[in-house]
Design a protein around this motif. Structure first.
Motif, PDB file in Angstrom:
ATOM      1  N   MET A   1       0.947  -0.947   0.212  1.00  0.00           N
ATOM      2  CA  MET A   1      -0.030   0.254  -0.143  1.00  0.00           C
ATOM      3  C   MET A   1       1.238   1.210   0.143  1.00  0.00           C
ATOM      4  N   ALA A   2       0.829   2.063  -0.781  1.00  0.00           N
ATOM      5  CA  ALA A   2       1.490   3.926  -0.723  1.00  0.00           C
ATOM      6  C   ALA A   2       0.317   4.419   0.348  1.00  0.00           C
ATOM      7  N   THR A   3       0.716   5.518   1.076  1.00  0.00           N
ATOM      8  CA  THR A   3       0.032   5.979   1.778  1.00  0.00           C
ATOM      9  C   THR A   3       1.151   7.634   2.217  1.00  0.00           C
ATOM     10  N   VAL A   4       0.706   8.897   1.606  1.00  0.00           N
ATOM     11  CA  VAL A   4       1.198  10.089   1.917  1.00  0.00           C
ATOM     12  C   VAL A   4       0.125  10.578   2.748  1.00  0.00           C
ATOM     13  N   GLY A  12       0.195  28.550   5.996  1.00  0.00           N
ATOM     14  CA  GLY A  12      -0.711  28.271   5.107  1.00  0.00           C
ATOM     15  C   GLY A  12      -0.346  27.679   3.876  1.00  0.00           C
ATOM     16  N   GLY A  13       0.699  27.251   3.751  1.00  0.00           N
ATOM     17  CA  GLY A  13       0.782  26.441   2.885  1.00  0.00           C
ATOM     18  C   GLY A  13       0.766  24.653   2.689  1.00  0.00           C
ATOM     19  N   PHE A  14       1.106  23.571   2.298  1.00  0.00           N
ATOM     20  CA  PHE A  14       0.745  22.825   2.280  1.00  0.00           C
ATOM     21  C   PHE A  14       1.718  21.777   1.869  1.00  0.00           C
ATOM     22  N   VAL A  15       1.637  20.384   2.768  1.00  0.00           N
ATOM     23  CA  VAL A  15       2.935  19.712   2.214  1.00  0.00           C
ATOM     24  C   VAL A  15       2.497  18.591   2.711  1.00  0.00           C
ATOM     25  N   ALA A  16       3.182  17.661   2.002  1.00  0.00           N
ATOM     26  CA  ALA A  16       2.918  16.011   1.223  1.00  0.00           C
ATOM     27  C   ALA A  16       4.547  15.338   2.000  1.00  0.00           C
ATOM     28  N   THR A  17       4.164  14.495   2.314  1.00  0.00           N
ATOM     29  CA  THR A  17       4.988  13.817   3.142  1.00  0.00           C
ATOM     30  C   THR A  17       4.826  12.268   3.232  1.00  0.00           C
ATOM     31  N   ASN A  18       5.964  11.458   3.178  1.00  0.00           N
ATOM     32  CA  ASN A  18       5.846  10.364   2.624  1.00  0.00           C
ATOM     33  C   ASN A  18       5.968   9.049   3.865  1.00  0.00           C
ATOM     34  N   ASP A  19       5.574   7.883   4.059  1.00  0.00           N
ATOM     35  CA  ASP A  19       6.437   7.267   5.378  1.00  0.00           C
ATOM     36  C   ASP A  19       7.766   6.891   5.409  1.00  0.00           C
ATOM     37  N   ARG A  20       8.774   7.505   4.572  1.00  0.00           N
ATOM     38  CA  ARG A  20       9.991   7.807   4.679  1.00  0.00           C
ATOM     39  C   ARG A  20      10.818   8.427   4.576  1.00  0.00           C
ATOM     40  N   GLY A  21      10.008   9.871   5.310  1.00  0.00           N
ATOM     41  CA  GLY A  21      10.060  11.233   5.988  1.00  0.00           C
ATOM     42  C   GLY A  21      10.492  12.140   3.998  1.00  0.00           C
ATOM     43  N   ALA A  22      10.266  11.924   3.138  1.00  0.00           N
ATOM     44  CA  ALA A  22      10.641  12.989   2.102  1.00  0.00           C
ATOM     45  C   ALA A  22       9.418  13.389   2.009  1.00  0.00           C
ATOM     46  N   LYS A 113       2.282  -0.898 -19.810  1.00  0.00           N
ATOM     47  CA  LYS A 113       2.340  -2.437 -18.879  1.00  0.00           C
ATOM     48  C   LYS A 113       2.542  -2.180 -17.551  1.00  0.00           C
ATOM     49  N   TYR A 114       3.510  -1.450 -17.374  1.00  0.00           N
ATOM     50  CA  TYR A 114       4.561  -0.732 -16.552  1.00  0.00           C
ATOM     51  C   TYR A 114       4.689  -0.126 -15.711  1.00  0.00           C
ATOM     52  N   CYS A 115       3.378   0.911 -16.145  1.00  0.00           N
ATOM     53  CA  CYS A 115       3.762   1.836 -15.084  1.00  0.00           C
ATOM     54  C   CYS A 115       2.686   2.091 -14.122  1.00  0.00           C
ATOM     55  N   THR A 116       2.505   2.302 -13.206  1.00  0.00           N
ATOM     56  CA  THR A 116       1.493   1.778 -12.084  1.00  0.00           C
ATOM     57  C   THR A 116       0.093   3.371 -12.431  1.00  0.00           C
ATOM     58  N   VAL A 117       1.379   4.577 -12.475  1.00  0.00           N
ATOM     59  CA  VAL A 117       1.011   6.342 -12.457  1.00  0.00           C
ATOM     60  C   VAL A 117      -0.202   5.725 -13.663  1.00  0.00           C
ATOM     61  N   GLY A 118       0.507   5.536 -14.835  1.00  0.00           N
ATOM     62  CA  GLY A 118      -0.466   5.590 -15.991  1.00  0.00           C
ATOM     63  C   GLY A 118      -1.558   5.123 -16.487  1.00  0.00           C
ATOM     64  N   ARG A 119      -0.980   3.456 -15.929  1.00  0.00           N
ATOM     65  CA  ARG A 119      -2.789   2.775 -15.576  1.00  0.00           C
ATOM     66  C   ARG A 119      -3.489   3.496 -15.052  1.00  0.00           C
TER      67      ARG A 119
END
Length: 132
Positions: A1-4, A12-22, A113-119
């Motif tokens: 599972m991917a989580t952000v 007042g801005g916004f930030v996305a953070t992944n489970d690895r801290g990026a 076939k192999y790019c999850t985002v494109g699919r």
């Protein structure tokens, strides 16, 4: 599972953070130094394809000297994108007569076939659920 996790920051801005801290700063089109949500979508598509193409061409013995992709889309309505175009910039290794054909074959397979985002962009996915 991917989580952000996406949240509003104290300024007042916004930030996305992944489970690895990026972290990636997100904002509107007028905010300098941040990506808009649409730009992140385009970056996700380009990133998905290029990080899959590069190791597959290298694995076949044809490591490209330069590999970059420019992903563009025009808004055809305020909340709808038109066609998305990915344009690759490549530099072939000197003396490698097969590299162009290998790149084209790999890039086509990755795109189809192999790019999850494109699919996810091309094929229907389950309904997004918004939970309180």
């Amino acid at each position: 599972m991917a989580t952000v996790n996406v949240e509003r920051t104290d300024d007042g801005g916004f930030v996305a953070t992944n489970d690895r801290g990026a972290r990636v700063a997100i904002g509107g089109g007028d905010d300098g130094g941040v990506f808009t949500p649409v730009e992140l979508l385009l970056a996700a598509l380009g990133g998905c394809e290029i990080v899959t193409i590069e190791p597959l061409t290298a694995k076949r013995g044809h490591r490209l000297v330069r590999l970059a992709v420019r992903v563009e889309a025009e808004k055809v309505e305020p909340t709808k994108l038109g066609a998305v175009t990915a344009t690759y910039e490549i530099e072939l290794p000197a003396g490698d007569d097969e590299a162009a054909a290998v790149f084209e074959a790999v890039a086509h397979r990755v795109h189809e076939k192999y790019c999850t985002v494109g699919r996810a962009l091309r094929e229907p996915t389950e309904t997004i659920q918004v939970l309180p």
